[in-house]
Scaffold this active site. Structure first.
Site: not given
Ligand code: NAD
Length: 357
Positions: A140, A191, A224, A248, A252
């Site tokens: 980000y 990852k 994942d 993020d 959620d």
């Protein structure tokens, strides 16, 4: 010496829910909690009053405070404004000014509310996990970024995923400190099979835990798989730590497992342990001013503040027990109402928590 708390009610339901959280703080102050409260302007309310969503006075007060309690910012009234003047800029600006790199997002499902989840009750009842998300680095913020035109004339968008070792070390340490106060199990999500940056993340996380927190049981999971495991059997997790973008998304998803957005607090901490505490929900313009918002997420944010910035874990436990007690008394605001329960408004819920305290 008294601890200073800056209270920023903000917009929409912010002032209503913050008023109930302040009642809880006042009650504890009456029992000896040494706190001094200041109030400041942020978001649309600040823009309306002084033409900026983050006045300098607010930044100065926030830097002086031991902790900040924020309601919510934003609403349709300010959507036409230039992006630099929008209420959300106030929130992002505060995070940057205070260096809040560690975002704590608990997902707790009180057994009394298990029916609110989209998952079967036995999978989620009693869920209590904490996601620690890195908040000031990663893709980000990484440079270079933008949209460029290739030689072929086609446009290409690009962003950069970057983490320096010190950024990984401090977020892993922050997560370890939380894990030490909980079940001492930490799952680092990356990852590493595809992204070199998170290969380094995994290596550094392993080193920090082995050298500094040998009591903690560390596991690693690809993002994942973590997403799958969160909806398959979320109770397997105690604390998860991950990058800005993965956090993020996963936080959620985890919040939604509980089905009740009005119940979830959050915290953002800097290296000094100073923190900003706020509910995860927004300013709920659709119910603002009606007095029906659920103040429990904000009240539970006060509990997090006591635990993580004010070093008052016993008082934090008491607030959480009081929230449990009002749920046992079958009191519900409209957002968590179900058959046979007693509906209360925002003030009624705040008063019930104070009475239970
Ligand atoms: P929202 O979280 O404000 O509302 C989503 C839904 O949940 C609405 O139906 C709302 O009524 C309900 N809800 C939220 N909190 C509740 C509570 N405490 N009690 C009962 N019901 C509650 O999200 P949104 O509608 O997408 O956004 C509204 C505004 O809030 C936007 O301007 C957005 O930018 C802003 N926002 C601010 C923050 C923040 O301040 N941290 C976070 C998210 C959104």
């Amino acid at each position: 010496m008294s601890k200073r708390i800056l209270v920023l009610p903000g917009d929409g339901i912010g002032p209503e829910i913050v008023a109930e959280a302040v009642k809880v703080l006042d009650r504890l102050a009456g029992e000896g909690l040494a706190v001094e409260l200041d109030e400041g302007l942020v978001g649309g309310a600040a823009y309306d009053a002084v033409g900026s969503p983050l006045p300098e006075a607010t930044v100065a007060m926030a830097k002086e405070a031991d902790a900040v309690l924020l309601g919510a910012v934003g609403g349709p009234k300010w959507e036409p404004l230039d992006i630099a003047l929008r209420p959300e800029k106030g929130l992002l600006g505060l995070r940057a000014e205070l260096g809040l790199f560690s975002n704590l997002r608990p997902a707790i499902l009180y057994p009394q509310l298990a029916d609110a989840s989209s998952l079967r009750a036995e999978i989620v009842a009693g869920l209590d996990l904490m996601i620690v998300r890195e908040l000031t680095g990663g893709i980000y913020f990484g440079q270079p970024r933008g949209v460029r035109t290739l030689d072929s004339g086609e446009r290409q968008g690009f962003n950069t995923l970057v983490y320096a070792e010190h950024e990984i070390e401090r977020i892993v340490r922050s997560a370890c400190e939380i894990a030490m106060k909980r079940g001492r199990r930490l799952c680092s999500v990356d990852k590493a099979n595809v992204l070199e940056c998170t290969e380094l993340w995994r290596e550094v996380a392993t080193r920090v835990v082995a050298h500094e927190y040998p009591e903690i049981e560390l596991s690693h999971m690809y993002v994942d798989n973590a997403a799958m495991q969160l909806v398959k059997w979320p109770k397997q997790f105690d604390v998860m730590v991950t990058t800005n973008m993965f956090g993020d998304i996963l936080s959620d998803a985890a919040a939604m497992l509980t089905g009740s957005i009005g119940m979830l607090p959050s915290a953002s901490l800097n290296e000094q342990g100073q923190g900003m505490y706020e509910p995860i929900h927004g300013s709920a313009p659709d119910i603002a001013g009606k007095g029906v918002a659920n103040p429990l997420a904000t009240i539970l944010s006060v509990a997090m503040m006591l635990r993580y910035s004010l070093d008052e874990p016993a008082m934090a436990d008491r607030i959480e027990a009081a929230v449990n007690s009002v749920l046992d008394q079958e009191l519900r605001t409209p957002d968590i109402m179900s058959e046979g329960m007693t509906e209360v408004d925002c003030m009624g819920m705040g008063d019930a928590v104070v009475a239970a305290l």
